[in-house]
Design an enzyme around this catalytic site. Structure first.
Site, PDB file in Angstrom:
ATOM      1  N   THR A  71      35.577  48.880  27.489  1.00 35.84           N
ATOM      2  CA  THR A  71      35.675  50.308  27.148  1.00 35.84           C
ATOM      3  C   THR A  71      35.433  50.501  25.654  1.00 35.84           C
ATOM      4  O   THR A  71      34.658  51.368  25.245  1.00 35.84           O
ATOM      5  CB  THR A  71      37.055  50.867  27.546  1.00 35.84           C
ATOM      6  OG1 THR A  71      37.152  50.882  28.965  1.00 35.84           O
ATOM      7  CG2 THR A  71      37.236  52.294  27.035  1.00 35.84           C
ATOM      8  N   GLN A  87      30.589  44.246  34.779  1.00 35.09           N
ATOM      9  CA  GLN A  87      30.691  43.777  36.163  1.00 35.09           C
ATOM     10  C   GLN A  87      29.768  42.592  36.449  1.00 35.09           C
ATOM     11  O   GLN A  87      29.976  41.854  37.394  1.00 35.09           O
ATOM     12  CB  GLN A  87      30.374  44.916  37.133  1.00 35.09           C
ATOM     13  CG  GLN A  87      31.442  45.997  37.203  1.00 35.09           C
ATOM     14  CD  GLN A  87      32.720  45.525  37.887  1.00 35.09           C
ATOM     15  OE1 GLN A  87      32.771  44.470  38.515  1.00 35.09           O
ATOM     16  NE2 GLN A  87      33.780  46.311  37.755  1.00 35.09           N
ATOM     17  N   SER A  90      33.372  42.213  29.224  1.00 39.49           N
ATOM     18  CA  SER A  90      34.819  42.232  29.415  1.00 39.49           C
ATOM     19  C   SER A  90      35.250  40.855  29.900  1.00 39.49           C
ATOM     20  O   SER A  90      34.578  40.244  30.724  1.00 39.49           O
ATOM     21  CB  SER A  90      35.162  43.287  30.472  1.00 39.49           C
ATOM     22  OG  SER A  90      36.500  43.130  30.889  1.00 39.49           O
ATOM     23  N   ALA A  91      36.373  40.366  29.390  1.00 40.76           N
ATOM     24  CA  ALA A  91      36.835  39.033  29.804  1.00 40.76           C
ATOM     25  C   ALA A  91      37.533  39.063  31.162  1.00 40.76           C
ATOM     26  O   ALA A  91      37.347  38.167  31.989  1.00 40.76           O
ATOM     27  CB  ALA A  91      37.789  38.467  28.752  1.00 40.76           C
ATOM     28  N   HIS A  92      38.318  40.118  31.405  1.00 39.49           N
ATOM     29  CA  HIS A  92      39.201  40.068  32.584  1.00 39.49           C
ATOM     30  C   HIS A  92      38.473  40.289  33.909  1.00 39.49           C
ATOM     31  O   HIS A  92      39.062  40.074  34.973  1.00 39.49           O
ATOM     32  CB  HIS A  92      40.376  41.044  32.441  1.00 39.49           C
ATOM     33  CG  HIS A  92      40.063  42.470  32.739  1.00 39.49           C
ATOM     34  ND1 HIS A  92      40.312  43.037  33.962  1.00 39.49           N
ATOM     35  CD2 HIS A  92      39.522  43.439  31.982  1.00 39.49           C
ATOM     36  CE1 HIS A  92      39.948  44.321  33.924  1.00 39.49           C
ATOM     37  NE2 HIS A  92      39.456  44.580  32.728  1.00 39.49           N
ATOM     38  N   THR A 126      42.659  42.706  13.103  1.00 42.10           N
ATOM     39  CA  THR A 126      42.883  41.276  13.295  1.00 42.10           C
ATOM     40  C   THR A 126      42.472  40.865  14.707  1.00 42.10           C
ATOM     41  O   THR A 126      42.853  41.509  15.676  1.00 42.10           O
ATOM     42  CB  THR A 126      44.373  40.937  13.058  1.00 42.10           C
ATOM     43  OG1 THR A 126      44.705  41.302  11.722  1.00 42.10           O
ATOM     44  CG2 THR A 126      44.634  39.455  13.264  1.00 42.10           C
ATOM     45  N   CYS A 161      39.987  52.726  38.213  1.00 46.72           N
ATOM     46  CA  CYS A 161      40.362  53.672  37.166  1.00 46.72           C
ATOM     47  C   CYS A 161      40.578  55.057  37.733  1.00 46.72           C
ATOM     48  O   CYS A 161      41.301  55.852  37.182  1.00 46.72           O
ATOM     49  CB  CYS A 161      39.280  53.721  36.107  1.00 46.72           C
ATOM     50  SG  CYS A 161      38.793  52.103  35.557  1.00 46.72           S
TER      51      CYS A 161
END
Lengths: 128, 385
Positions: free
Chosen positions: B73, B180, B200-202, B238, B324
């Site tokens: 996002t 995706q 996106s990692a997840h 950070t 979502c």
């Protein structure tokens, strides 16, 4: 730990959905009512066998969202064995409470079953 | 009863190797990678560098092109707004498509309110954008084209190579939301001519809270976040060191196993669809059966409301739309863009297969679907939608 398995629906609503009360259709019904949601198309049909001013048998058919289905089941459960006057007095607010509340936007779906009952039974009472 | 998770488009579990790689970067190795003037900080900095290389390797990019973000996002917002803020005078037009994730459509809508002219291209019946339409609509004033790699609801893969070619020829920035697609199909940044890719990692067995925007060397866009100048000034704040390390580890595993995993998921998906279409009448598959994510299956069960069906599938975690917006009563905007009526969209389930699924689980889900669809259809009165 308690709490519903769903963010929006109470366990009692999910129980009606998974274990509907009085599903199906009364054969050679004395009265029937059908209500359909104008926007989403959800539909509830109630069929009745009447004995005097009593509901001898009631069954529901429904297609739609969880709230429409659960409300139809809850209404059938409430009406079974009661009087026609009691059936006509049952309002959507009481159905919502019986389901542990429904989301605001689903109130129209919850009201279909009481509307179907009204369409079936209005004018059938001795007093009314 | 064993729970079966079939919602891997919403998220995926962190692999044990990934969690193991992350763990020490949350506890004893806590130094700030910006404090590379002492050994603890230097170690953190090196860990982030290695993660950056692992992410870059999976997508065919240079490590220096990877900018870590809090997720896709943020990456989408950074790409769209950054490109808009950096556009040359006279360029005020942006092009995207109707089946993008909300994390693209909403920032695009925000930009429209700021005065950017927006074209939202339609898709065909399987959810594909016509590259010819992109070529027709891109003009002198276009500064950005943003098209997803793969759709998260119906799995359709977009013709990014052809669209990338159009953008290169016209000198227009090309952004691709690949959230995706990562780890499911080959995402080759260099080959496909994208200038900006969101990751996106997840969604690919890494942790939540970390992602990346891959920015082609030489592409300059204004940052979304200003501050300490981390990520070479492209994203201040950070760095989430443990997240980056986990993302890197997940990417390394994905790169190693992508071909085998895709084949296995495709086989499970085909088994699921085969079971559904042979055992349950009045079903239709939504999306592109030929060019799609290997782990996606989107099916409409006619005459059944997906939300009611989901509640009946008590041991299965599955979705009726993008996670979502699944609390939204409106039928899926993606399925509507494919031309489905509200009734057909309302009856759609999205299955997302993952590493943890096996044939026994798929067969169990088919059995449950047969039972529940039959039960719900039997409840319906004659003439119901």
């Amino acid at each position: 730990v308690s709490g519903s398995a769903h963010a929006e629906y109470a366990d009692v609503l999910l129980d009606h959905l998974r274990h509907p009360r009085h599903p199906g259709e009364v054969t050679a019904a004395d009265a029937e009512g059908r209500a359909q949601h104008e926007d989403c198309g959800d539909v509830v049909r109630l069929t009745f066998r009447l004995r005097g001013d009593h509901v001898a048998e009631v069954r529901f058919q429904a297609a739609g969202c969880p709230v429409a289905l659960a409300a139809a089941s809850a209404v059938a459960e409430r009406l079974a064995g009661g009087t026609i006057d009691q059936a006509l007095a049952l309002g959507p607010g009481e159905v919502e409470r019986a389901l542990g509340g429904v989301p605001e936007r689903k109130r129209g779906c919850a009201a279909l079953a009481t509307e179907a009952a009204r369409l079936a039974l209005a004018g059938r009472t001795r007093t009314g | 009863m064993e729970r079966i998770f079939l919602d891997h488009h919403a998220t995926t579990p962190v692999l044990p190797e990934v969690a193991e790689a992350m763990s020490r970067w949350q506890t004893e190795r806590f130094a700030n990678p910006s404090s590379a003037v002492y050994i603890e900080g230097l170690e953190a900095s090196r860990a982030v560098d290695r993660a950056r290389e692992q992410v870059a390797a999976l997508v065919g990019a240079r490590a220096s092109e990877v900018v870590f973000t809090s997720g896709a996002t943020e990456a989408n917002n950074a790409a769209l707004k950054g490109a808009a803020w950096s556009r040359r005078e006279g360029r005020d037009h942006l092009l995207t498509c109707a089946v993008e994730h909300k994390a693209v459509l909403e920032p695009v809508e925000w930009l429209r309110r700021q005065g950017v002219r927006v074209t939202v291209l339609p898709v065909d019946g399987v959810g594909r954008v016509d590259p010819g339409a992109v070529s027709e609509v891109v003009g002198e004033s276009t500064f950005l084209v943003s098209i997803q790699w793969a759709n998260g609801e119906v799995g359709t893969l977009q013709p990014v190579e052809e669209i990338g070619r159009v953008c290169r020829e016209r000198g227009v920035l090309f952004h691709v939301d690949a959230a995706q697609a990562l780890g499911k199909v080959e995402v080759d940044f260099g080959h496909y001519g994208a200038d900006l890719i969101s990751l996106s990692a997840h969604k690919s067995y890494g942790p939540k809270g970390i992602g990346a925007l891959v920015v082609r060397r030489g592409v300059r866009i204004d940052p979304l976040l200003h501050g300490g100048g981390q990520e070479r000034g492209r994203r201040s704040g950070t760095i989430h060191v443990a997240g980056a390390v986990g993302f890197g580890a997940a990417c390394e595993i994905a790169a190693r196993e992508l071909t085998d995993l895709a084949a296995r998921l495709r086989s499970l998906r085909d088994r699921l669809w085969g079971g559904i279409r042979t055992r349950i009448p009045r079903v239709r598959r939504n999306g592109d059966p030929d060019r799609a994510l290997p782990n996606n299956l989107n099916v409409t069960f006619e005459g059944v409301y997906a939300q009611a069906l989901i509640q009946g599938l008590r041991h299965v975690a599955v979705s009726s739309g993008s996670a979502c917006s699944s609390s939204n009563p409106e039928p899926s905007y993606v399925l509507r863009a494919l031309g489905l009526s509200d009734a057909l969209a309302d009856g759609a389930l999205r299955f997302g297969l993952g590493r943890g699924n096996d044939e026994r689980q798929v067969d169990s889900v088919v059995e449950a679907l047969v039972r529940e669809v039959e039960r719900l259809r039997a409840l319906a009165p004659v003439g119901a939608p």
